[in-house]
Write a protein that holds these residues in place. Structure first.
Motif, PDB file in Angstrom:
ATOM      1  N   ASP A  22       2.149 -36.466  35.453  1.00  0.00           N
ATOM      2  CA  ASP A  22       2.694 -35.114  34.873  1.00  0.00           C
ATOM      3  C   ASP A  22       3.914 -35.176  33.817  1.00  0.00           C
ATOM      4  N   ASN A  23       3.929 -36.883  32.974  1.00  0.00           N
ATOM      5  CA  ASN A  23       5.023 -36.204  32.204  1.00  0.00           C
ATOM      6  C   ASN A  23       4.456 -35.508  30.706  1.00  0.00           C
ATOM      7  N   PRO A  24       4.535 -34.119  30.051  1.00  0.00           N
ATOM      8  CA  PRO A  24       4.260 -34.249  28.939  1.00  0.00           C
ATOM      9  C   PRO A  24       4.937 -34.780  28.063  1.00  0.00           C
ATOM     10  N   ASP A  25       6.289 -34.852  28.001  1.00  0.00           N
ATOM     11  CA  ASP A  25       6.842 -36.071  26.954  1.00  0.00           C
ATOM     12  C   ASP A  25       6.583 -37.912  26.738  1.00  0.00           C
ATOM     13  N   GLU A  26       5.795 -37.711  27.525  1.00  0.00           N
ATOM     14  CA  GLU A  26       5.195 -39.298  27.703  1.00  0.00           C
ATOM     15  C   GLU A  26       3.730 -39.389  26.822  1.00  0.00           C
ATOM     16  N   LYS A  27       4.440 -40.292  25.991  1.00  0.00           N
ATOM     17  CA  LYS A  27       2.462 -40.559  24.853  1.00  0.00           C
ATOM     18  C   LYS A  27       2.288 -41.880  25.024  1.00  0.00           C
TER      19      LYS A  27
END
Length: 355
Positions: free
Chosen positions: A149-154
């Motif tokens: 759950d990493n919102p910055d990982e695309k």
């Protein structure tokens, strides 16, 4: 197994296998979703493999996303790590079959779908509309990522494989008594009224089944019943993001039957509302549609106890309206014409398979 559904990611590193795409809501529980993902480790690098099941409400095409706005809202989502060191479920016969089909480097997974989630519903698009239809859908997605759950990982589209599935509901095995409605209406310049009664044999009908409606008219007035009209209306109540409620007519039939003053009339009329007569009506609620598969009018929403309506996203209901056109007598006939109308609720659902 007659058919296996599979989808491979663009980079070829992940292949998602499912044995079926329809999962039945049995009121107290929902069929467990069992599947398998085949992994090609050479494509992973330092990434891991995750699997997720999401129930989402889509109210606009992804092609319309503007300034980072997303026309999709997750109602429920569950995801877990699959490789490496993923949780292994208790294997079912479905798992065994899919593992044999997938071969080496295949990893099983399972999801328990909560029974308080809505069934799959889609809103019929216009012929020129593109992309996925608006409505409530369920999607199984496997993807490669460094973190869960990493919102910055695309996450690139080529690193994902996804399949849309449906949550459906069958009609209960026991059917109740049918509804009945009656009205007694008086008219200008007539001493006596018209009595009108409409009824059905049971409270639930299956998609494609003929629906008999019993009509009884006792015309004690000095007016003439010229004809009657039967319509079936579908009401769609979108309650998740706004109070958007609208009604569309899905069946219409006019019957030229004359009932003279001081006479009676009885008749049973059979109607069958269907999607085939409503293919051009944009926004009509349909049972969840899978790609390249036909469907039917949306089933009536069953409201369960202790479940908030807002979670259901879209509520669908039907009613039958029977309208008598009563003409006046004498020189003022057209001016004193009037309608006599009754309404009956209609429940439409799928028949439960014999097995």
């Amino acid at each position: 197994m007659a058919k296996v559904f599979k989808k491979t990611s663009g980079n070829g590193g992940l292949t998602l296998y499912l044995g079926k795409r329809d999962y039945v809501d049995h009121i107290n529980k929902v069929d467990r979703l069992d599947g398998v993902v085949k992994v090609e480790p050479a494509e992973l690098g330092d990434r891991k493999v995750f699997i997720q099941l999401a129930c989402a409400f889509r109210y606009g095409s992804e092609d319309l996303d503007v300034m980072g706005l997303c026309f999709r809202k997750d109602i429920w989502l569950l995801q877990t790590q699959l490789y490496p060191d993923g949780t292994k479920p208790e294997l079912s016969e479905m798992h065994d079959t899919l593992l044999k089909k997938a071969g080496d480097n295949a990893y099983p997974f399972s999801f328990d779908i909560p029974n308080n989630l809505p069934c799959s519903v889609s809103l019929q698009p216009a012929p020129e509309d593109k992309g996925k239809a608006c409505g409530v859908d369920f999607e199984v997605k496997t993807y490669m990522a460094k973190e869960k759950d990493n919102p910055d990982e695309k996450i690139e589209k080529k690193d994902t494989a996804r399949l849309v599935v449906r949550k459906i509901q069958y009609a209960p095995s026991q059917v109740g008594p049918g509804p009945k409605a009656d009205i007694c209406k008086s008219f200008m310049m007539s001493d006596k009224p018209v009595h009108f009664e409409a009824s059905m044999d049971k409270d639930l009908y299956f998609h494609g089944e003929a629906i008999p409606i019993k009509l009884k008219i006792n015309n004690e007035s000095n007016k003439t019943v010229k004809k009657f009209k039967i319509t079936v209306d579908q009401t769609t109540d979108i309650i998740l993001y706004s109070a958007d409620k609208y009604t569309k007519t899905v069946f219409t039939q006019e019957i030229a039957e004359t009932v003279e003053p001081n006479s009676t009339f009885e008749k049973t009329v059979c109607i069958t509302p269907s999607l085939s007569e409503n293919k051009e009506k944009r926004g009509l609620a349909l049972d969840g549609r899978l790609k390249d598969e036909d469907t039917n009018l949306a089933s009536t929403t069953v409201l369960k106890k202790n479940i908030e309506k807002e979670v259901l996203g879209i509520l669908v209901s039907y009613k039958i309206k029977i309208n008598l056109m009563v003409a006046g007598a004498g020189l003022m006939g057209t001016l004193t014409a009037s309608d006599v109308t009754v309404e009956l609720p209609l429940n439409l659902m799928h028949e439960k398979p014999q097995d």
